[in-house]
Each structure stands twice: as C-alpha cells, then as structure tokens.
Design a protein around this motif. Sequence first.
Motif, PDB file in Angstrom:
ATOM      1  N   LYS A  65      36.369  50.133  30.772  1.00  0.00           N
ATOM      2  CA  LYS A  65      35.022  49.596  30.949  1.00  0.00           C
ATOM      3  C   LYS A  65      35.035  48.433  31.944  1.00  0.00           C
ATOM      4  N   GLU A  66      36.026  47.582  31.814  1.00  0.00           N
ATOM      5  CA  GLU A  66      36.147  46.448  32.732  1.00  0.00           C
ATOM      6  C   GLU A  66      36.466  46.920  34.146  1.00  0.00           C
ATOM      7  N   PHE A  67      37.289  47.952  34.233  1.00  0.00           N
ATOM      8  CA  PHE A  67      37.622  48.518  35.539  1.00  0.00           C
ATOM      9  C   PHE A  67      36.353  49.042  36.220  1.00  0.00           C
ATOM     10  N   LEU A  68      35.518  49.743  35.459  1.00  0.00           N
ATOM     11  CA  LEU A  68      34.279  50.268  36.041  1.00  0.00           C
ATOM     12  C   LEU A  68      33.368  49.131  36.478  1.00  0.00           C
ATOM     13  N   THR A  69      33.270  48.089  35.658  1.00  0.00           N
ATOM     14  CA  THR A  69      32.467  46.925  36.027  1.00  0.00           C
ATOM     15  C   THR A  69      33.004  46.286  37.296  1.00  0.00           C
ATOM     16  N   PHE A  70      34.316  46.140  37.332  1.00  0.00           N
ATOM     17  CA  PHE A  70      34.961  45.559  38.517  1.00  0.00           C
ATOM     18  C   PHE A  70      34.643  46.376  39.767  1.00  0.00           C
ATOM     19  N   MET A  71      34.841  47.676  39.676  1.00  0.00           N
ATOM     20  CA  MET A  71      34.636  48.536  40.846  1.00  0.00           C
ATOM     21  C   MET A  71      33.187  48.499  41.311  1.00  0.00           C
ATOM     22  N   ASN A  72      32.258  48.547  40.358  1.00  0.00           N
ATOM     23  CA  ASN A  72      30.849  48.589  40.729  1.00  0.00           C
ATOM     24  C   ASN A  72      30.339  47.240  41.226  1.00  0.00           C
ATOM     25  N   THR A  73      30.977  46.171  40.793  1.00  0.00           N
ATOM     26  CA  THR A  73      30.541  44.837  41.189  1.00  0.00           C
ATOM     27  C   THR A  73      31.211  44.399  42.485  1.00  0.00           C
ATOM     28  N   VAL A  74      32.540  44.405  42.462  1.00  0.00           N
ATOM     29  CA  VAL A  74      33.290  43.867  43.588  1.00  0.00           C
ATOM     30  C   VAL A  74      33.370  44.860  44.747  1.00  0.00           C
ATOM     31  N   LEU A  75      33.466  46.139  44.370  1.00  0.00           N
ATOM     32  CA  LEU A  75      33.646  47.160  45.403  1.00  0.00           C
ATOM     33  C   LEU A  75      32.466  48.124  45.412  1.00  0.00           C
ATOM     34  N   ARG A  89      39.157  37.338  35.693  1.00  0.00           N
ATOM     35  CA  ARG A  89      37.720  37.169  35.499  1.00  0.00           C
ATOM     36  C   ARG A  89      37.117  38.411  34.846  1.00  0.00           C
ATOM     37  N   TYR A  90      37.547  39.570  35.318  1.00  0.00           N
ATOM     38  CA  TYR A  90      36.995  40.810  34.777  1.00  0.00           C
ATOM     39  C   TYR A  90      37.716  41.247  33.509  1.00  0.00           C
ATOM     40  N   ALA A  91      39.002  40.987  33.460  1.00  0.00           N
ATOM     41  CA  ALA A  91      39.793  41.425  32.316  1.00  0.00           C
ATOM     42  C   ALA A  91      39.482  40.616  31.063  1.00  0.00           C
ATOM     43  N   GLY A  92      39.003  39.394  31.234  1.00  0.00           N
ATOM     44  CA  GLY A  92      38.781  38.519  30.102  1.00  0.00           C
ATOM     45  C   GLY A  92      37.597  38.891  29.224  1.00  0.00           C
ATOM     46  N   ARG A  93      36.848  39.885  29.637  1.00  0.00           N
ATOM     47  CA  ARG A  93      35.625  40.203  28.908  1.00  0.00           C
ATOM     48  C   ARG A  93      35.861  40.788  27.525  1.00  0.00           C
ATOM     49  N   ASP A  94      37.016  41.378  27.303  1.00  0.00           N
ATOM     50  CA  ASP A  94      37.279  41.936  25.969  1.00  0.00           C
ATOM     51  C   ASP A  94      38.382  41.180  25.238  1.00  0.00           C
ATOM     52  N   GLY A  95      38.706  39.993  25.709  1.00  0.00           N
ATOM     53  CA  GLY A  95      39.685  39.180  25.000  1.00  0.00           C
ATOM     54  C   GLY A  95      41.097  39.282  25.551  1.00  0.00           C
ATOM     55  N   GLN A 114      44.926  50.505  29.830  1.00  0.00           N
ATOM     56  CA  GLN A 114      44.631  49.213  30.435  1.00  0.00           C
ATOM     57  C   GLN A 114      45.314  49.117  31.791  1.00  0.00           C
ATOM     58  N   LEU A 115      44.674  48.413  32.719  1.00  0.00           N
ATOM     59  CA  LEU A 115      45.331  48.150  33.999  1.00  0.00           C
ATOM     60  C   LEU A 115      45.855  46.723  33.994  1.00  0.00           C
ATOM     61  N   ASP A 116      47.178  46.599  34.008  1.00  0.00           N
ATOM     62  CA  ASP A 116      47.750  45.259  34.088  1.00  0.00           C
ATOM     63  C   ASP A 116      47.811  44.822  35.559  1.00  0.00           C
ATOM     64  N   PHE A 117      48.390  43.641  35.811  1.00  0.00           N
ATOM     65  CA  PHE A 117      48.332  43.100  37.175  1.00  0.00           C
ATOM     66  C   PHE A 117      49.038  44.008  38.185  1.00  0.00           C
ATOM     67  N   GLY A 118      50.178  44.558  37.775  1.00  0.00           N
ATOM     68  CA  GLY A 118      50.907  45.450  38.676  1.00  0.00           C
ATOM     69  C   GLY A 118      50.101  46.691  39.007  1.00  0.00           C
ATOM     70  N   GLU A 119      49.473  47.252  38.017  1.00  0.00           N
ATOM     71  CA  GLU A 119      48.651  48.439  38.235  1.00  0.00           C
ATOM     72  C   GLU A 119      47.415  48.096  39.066  1.00  0.00           C
ATOM     73  N   PHE A 120      46.884  46.910  38.809  1.00  0.00           N
ATOM     74  CA  PHE A 120      45.747  46.413  39.580  1.00  0.00           C
ATOM     75  C   PHE A 120      46.120  46.251  41.054  1.00  0.00           C
ATOM     76  N   LEU A 121      47.342  45.776  41.304  1.00  0.00           N
ATOM     77  CA  LEU A 121      47.799  45.622  42.687  1.00  0.00           C
ATOM     78  C   LEU A 121      47.928  46.975  43.383  1.00  0.00           C
ATOM     79  N   ASN A 122      48.303  47.993  42.626  1.00  0.00           N
ATOM     80  CA  ASN A 122      48.360  49.333  43.209  1.00  0.00           C
ATOM     81  C   ASN A 122      46.970  49.778  43.652  1.00  0.00           C
ATOM     82  N   LEU A 123      45.974  49.403  42.873  1.00  0.00           N
ATOM     83  CA  LEU A 123      44.595  49.701  43.247  1.00  0.00           C
ATOM     84  C   LEU A 123      44.244  49.013  44.567  1.00  0.00           C
TER      85      LEU A 123
END
Length: 104
Positions: free
Chosen positions: A39-49, A25-31, A76-85
């Motif tokens: 930028k998407e990571f910051l949006t994600f953190m500020n929105t979800v967390l 949902r968040y990653a799709g914003r830039d294609g 970029q944070l891929d799914f594996g890196e996202f899971l580490n987060l």
Amino acid sequence: MSSKYTAGPTETERCIESLLAVLQRYAGRDGNACSLSKKEFLTFMNTVLGSFTKNQKDPGVLDRMMKKLNMNCDGQLDFGEFLNLIGGLAQACPEQAMSSPTSG
Ligand SMILES: [Ca+2]
C-alpha cells in the motif's frame, strides 16, 4: 573518519540520505519505517512518480514491479529493494537523465 570527510557529505552521500529519507517518509505510515508495504509502495509511486505511473497503460504494472522488487518475498520493500526500484527507474529513462546534466 579521516579529515577528508569533514567538509560535509559528498553529493552521493546526500543522494543516499535523501533516498533513505523518502523511503522512511512513506514507509512510516504503518509503523515500520524501514520498509514499504504494498500500500505504501503504491502511494509512493502515485505521489512521487505520478508522471511515471500516469503514462503506464497497463494497470498491473505496479503489482508486477512490487513483486519483482520484493526479492525476499516478505511483502515489504526494504531499503535495498527500494534502491533497486530507483536504479531500475534510472535505467528506464537514461535519455531524460542525460538531457539535463547540470540541473540539481
Ligand atoms: Ca522485501
């Protein structure tokens, strides 16, 4: 697939699917829907967390998190890196997680 999977996804599988859906949902914003740009990571953190980021006194904390999480340094944070987060956040607040074992 054996018959034990026909009852539907397990709780863990649903969790993984949910996390993947959140990432997309968040990653799709830039294609590129498979990884988060900074930028998407910051949006994600500020929105979800938002409650997590609001409590951070250090404004550079998200920058450092992104840098640390981005293991292959591709910006970029891929799914594996996202899971580490997610794993890191879970470790950071074990008391909160433990205090409501029946919710959700
Ligand atoms: Ca990466």
